[in-house]
Each structure stands twice: as C-alpha cells, then as structure tokens.
Design an enzyme around this catalytic site. Structure first.
Site, short mmCIF file in Angstrom:
data_model
loop_
_atom_site.label_atom_id
_atom_site.label_comp_id
_atom_site.label_asym_id
_atom_site.label_seq_id
_atom_site.Cartn_x
_atom_site.Cartn_y
_atom_site.Cartn_z
N GLU A 266 5.55 -50.10 21.73
CA GLU A 266 7.18 -49.85 21.20
C GLU A 266 7.10 -51.05 19.34
OE1 GLU A 266 11.13 -49.60 23.43
OE2 GLU A 266 11.87 -47.87 22.04
N SER B 227 12.94 -56.20 26.71
CA SER B 227 13.52 -55.37 27.32
C SER B 227 14.51 -55.06 25.97
CB SER B 227 13.45 -55.30 28.54
OG SER B 227 11.83 -55.22 28.75
N HIS C 21 7.00 -54.39 22.11
CA HIS C 21 7.61 -54.12 23.47
C HIS C 21 6.06 -52.65 24.69
CE1 HIS C 21 10.42 -51.58 26.10
NE2 HIS C 21 9.73 -52.80 27.02
N ASN D 210 13.89 -48.15 26.84
CA ASN D 210 14.99 -49.19 28.10
C ASN D 210 16.58 -48.12 28.15
OD1 ASN D 210 12.80 -50.21 29.52
ND2 ASN D 210 13.26 -51.73 28.18
P1 NAD Z 1 7.64 -62.51 34.96
O1 NAD Z 1 9.06 -62.55 36.02
O2 NAD Z 1 7.15 -61.66 35.90
O3 NAD Z 1 7.23 -63.56 34.60
C1 NAD Z 1 7.69 -64.18 34.06
C2 NAD Z 1 6.69 -65.87 33.24
O4 NAD Z 1 7.33 -66.42 31.75
C3 NAD Z 1 7.01 -66.76 34.45
O5 NAD Z 1 5.87 -66.45 34.97
C4 NAD Z 1 8.01 -67.89 33.99
O6 NAD Z 1 6.82 -69.05 34.92
C5 NAD Z 1 7.23 -67.65 32.46
N1 NAD Z 1 8.49 -68.66 31.45
C6 NAD Z 1 9.29 -68.59 32.06
N2 NAD Z 1 10.18 -69.53 30.86
C7 NAD Z 1 8.99 -69.32 30.15
C8 NAD Z 1 8.59 -71.15 28.98
N3 NAD Z 1 10.02 -71.12 28.60
N4 NAD Z 1 7.37 -70.81 28.77
C9 NAD Z 1 6.46 -70.83 29.15
N5 NAD Z 1 6.50 -69.84 29.95
C10 NAD Z 1 7.94 -69.01 30.81
O7 NAD Z 1 8.52 -61.27 33.95
P2 NAD Z 1 8.03 -59.83 33.83
O8 NAD Z 1 8.31 -58.88 34.43
O9 NAD Z 1 6.49 -60.35 33.56
O10 NAD Z 1 8.61 -60.29 31.76
C11 NAD Z 1 8.56 -60.69 31.15
C12 NAD Z 1 9.11 -59.84 29.02
O11 NAD Z 1 8.40 -58.84 29.81
C13 NAD Z 1 10.86 -60.26 29.81
O12 NAD Z 1 11.19 -60.03 28.62
C14 NAD Z 1 10.71 -58.53 30.19
O13 NAD Z 1 12.42 -58.02 30.12
C15 NAD Z 1 9.82 -57.09 29.79
N6 NAD Z 1 9.02 -56.96 29.90
C16 NAD Z 1 9.54 -56.53 30.97
C17 NAD Z 1 8.35 -54.96 31.86
C18 NAD Z 1 8.63 -55.06 32.97
O14 NAD Z 1 8.58 -53.92 33.95
N7 NAD Z 1 8.88 -55.95 34.38
C19 NAD Z 1 8.42 -53.86 31.05
C20 NAD Z 1 7.91 -54.34 29.78
C21 NAD Z 1 8.87 -55.98 29.19
#
Ligand code: NAD
Length: 293
Positions: free
Chosen positions: A152, A119, A140, A190
């Site tokens: 994005e 993000s 993204h 963002n």
């Molecule tokens: P989340 O906390 O729901 O999920 C993250 C997952 O990654 C977890 O299941 C965790 O166990 C896993 N994980 C952590 N370290 C790991 C590793 N080394 N190897 C394998 N798996 C691993 O988080 P999310 O909301 O899905 O966000 C994930 C990414 O997407 C982030 O970079 C976030 O910024 C981005 N993002 C989030 C959103 C949102 O609205 N939440 C929107 C766009 C982008």
C-alpha cells in the site's frame, strides 16, 4: 535513479521480510538494527523462510546462500550512507520513527527517498520533520512480506510525483502489486482490518465467545484464511494497540477505542507469536500449541 542498494532499518519480522524480498529480486541490502542479536534473529528468520520455500518447491536451493549474502547487516546507521533508497521498519512509535528519520537525514544524500513501513502514523508529519518532505513516502508491506502480494503506497502532502513513481517501480521490482491510499490514520488496510480485530478482542472480553469460537466463526463463517485473534498474534499485539491508539487519538472517534484486554495483554508482555504468547501459545518455531488460558 537505478536502485542498486536498499537500506532497511529494523530487522524485526517486517524489516527482515523486506530485506528478504529485496535480496530475492537481486538488489543488495544493508539492514540496520540496534544490536547484533536483533540482526542475527532477522537473518536467521530469512534463512528459515527460504528453507520453507525450498521444501515447498518454490525456491531453488542453490540460490539460498546467494540471497542471504546479499543482505549485509550493521548496527552503525552511517553505513546506510551508501543506500540509494531507505525503507524504515522500526517499532510503531511516532517519536522513534521521527528521531530515526532525522538521523538518516544527516547520513543519506539529499536525493535518497525515505519510505516508511508504518501501519498508521502520518507520513506528512514525519516528512515535515526532515529536510526532504518531498522524498518521504509510506510503503506499507503486508505480513508475512514474502507471501503477501500487496504494498500500500501512501503519499504525504508534500510527496513528489518522482518519489511516488520511484517507490511504485521498486515495489513492482520486488514482485508486489500496489494501490494508493490517502494519508489518514491506518490508511486503507488497517483502517478496515484493525477495528475488526479490536472488535474480536471485545467479543472475547465480554464473554461472547472463547478464542477458538471467535476464530472458527470468522474463518468458516466469513471465509477468512486466519481468524482475527490468530492474525492479531501474527501482527503483534503491541503493533495492534499502537495502530488503534493512533486511529483513536487522531480521528477522535470512540469507535476506535482499544479494548482494555488488548492493553492488558501488552502490559503483561503477551505480544503474540514473537513472544511465544498472545491469544495463543506458540512453540519455538512459532507454531500455535493451544489457546492461552
Ligand atoms: P518488530 O517488533 O518485529 O521489529 C521492530 C524492530 O525494529 C526490532 O528489531 C527493533 O530492535 C528495531 N528497532 C526499534 N527501534 C529502532 C531504531 N531506532 N533503529 C533501528 N532499529 C530499531 O516489529 P514489526 O512487526 O517488524 O513492525 C515494524 C514496522 O512495520 C512497524 O511500523 C509496524 O507498524 C509495521 N508493520 C507491521 C506489520 C505486522 O503485521 N507486524 C505489518 C505491516 C507493517
């Protein structure tokens, strides 16, 4: 290269959503996370999403199991060696992402593109820590992935035209529209959205209004489908804080200072919908019950 198998790392709300839309597009997926229970939670989430789409008449019931079967799961990163394209969606933490990309660099053939769903974190800096900076790019997706149209795309300084075209073509195959942002913290979506959410939290912190007042004001007063506090809970308060911290640190402007209340909630483990409590409280299905007291 025709992409037949996509590797997805991280089975959280974003990784599982990305796996779902990829499988719906007829592409095989191998999804990796650190433990079987995280993978199960991701697959269960895909099942619930598809069921909801079936109820609304937006998905054929006979395709449900076929889509789920297209998503293989693994806790062994080596299984991603077969992937033609890898999308990482692990936690919003630069060290964790770099460590993962370095491992993937050893596992995957050199022509494979690594797309990060970050993000806010620098694509240029992550790419430079691999041996394939020309094949590292930002892809993204928006949350919830199956419902949101946009991807994005962010080019790092060294990202090649070929990588960009391959990424854009994949996003379009998944039924998404794309736009391009330069590689600066928060990119476009963002950079604009998170300061608004952070300001909504300040508004609450300073007692200008309560949770419902703030969300109602922004929904009915500015025609947003979700209030900023409701949206913060959906994104995850840990992710919101991580994004604000990257923008504050890298851009060096105090207008990005994360609200102390946001920090406090994250310290308490109130991460939003995913933990059942943030600015609202949620039932087991993730429906808001009431503003948290
Ligand atoms: P989340 O906390 O729901 O999920 C993250 C997952 O990654 C977890 O299941 C965790 O166990 C896993 N994980 C952590 N370290 C790991 C590793 N080394 N190897 C394998 N798996 C691993 O988080 P999310 O909301 O899905 O966000 C994930 C990414 O997407 C982030 O970079 C976030 O910024 C981005 N993002 C989030 C959103 C949102 O609205 N939440 C929107 C766009 C982008």
């Amino acid at each position: 290269m025709h992409i037949k198998l996509v590797g997805v790392v991280g089975a959280g709300q974003m990784g599982s959503g990305i796996a779902q839309v990829t499988a719906q597009a007829g592409i095989e997926v191998v999804m990796h996370d650190l433990a079987p229970e995280f993978l199960k939670r991701g697959i269960d989430g895909i099942g619930r999403n598809l069921d909801r789409m079936i109820q609304r008449g937006r998905f054929k019931p006979e395709d449900r199991d076929r889509v789920i079967k297209r998503v293989q799961t693994t806790t062994n990163l080596e299984d991603l060696s077969r992937a033609d394209f890898v999308i990482e969606a692990v936690v919003e933490n630069e060290d964790a992402k770099i460590e993962l990309l370095k491992k993937l660099d050893h596992v995957c053939p050199p022509e494979v593109v690594f797309a990060s769903n970050t993000s806010s974190i620098s694509i240029t800096r992550m790419g430079a820590r691999t041996s394939r900076a020309d094949r590292v790019i930002g892809m993204h997706f928006m949350n919830p992935v199956p419902a949101m149209k946009l991807v994005e795309i962010i080019r790092g300084l060294a990202t090649s035209d070929q990588t960009f075209e391959q990424t854009r073509a994949l996003a379009e195959r998944l039924g998404k529209s794309t736009m391009t942002a330069q590689d600066f913290p928060g990119f476009i979506v963002n950079r604009v959205l998170l300061p608004m959410i952070n300001e909504a939290i300040y508004t609450m912190y300073e007692g200008v209004g309560g949770v419902t007042d703030i969300d109602t004001a922004m929904k009915l007063g500015t025609n947003q489908p979700m209030g900023p506090l409701e949206l913060a809970d959906l994104i995850g308060l840990d992710t919101c804080l991580a994004i604000m911290e990257v923008m504050h640190r890298v851009l060096g402007d105090d207008k990005y200072r994360p609200c102390p209340l946001l920090k406090k909630y994250v310290d308490a483990g109130y991460l939003g919908r995913k933990t059942g409590r943030g600015f609202y409280q949620y039932d087991k299905q993730g429906n808001p019950i009431s503003p948290a007291q």
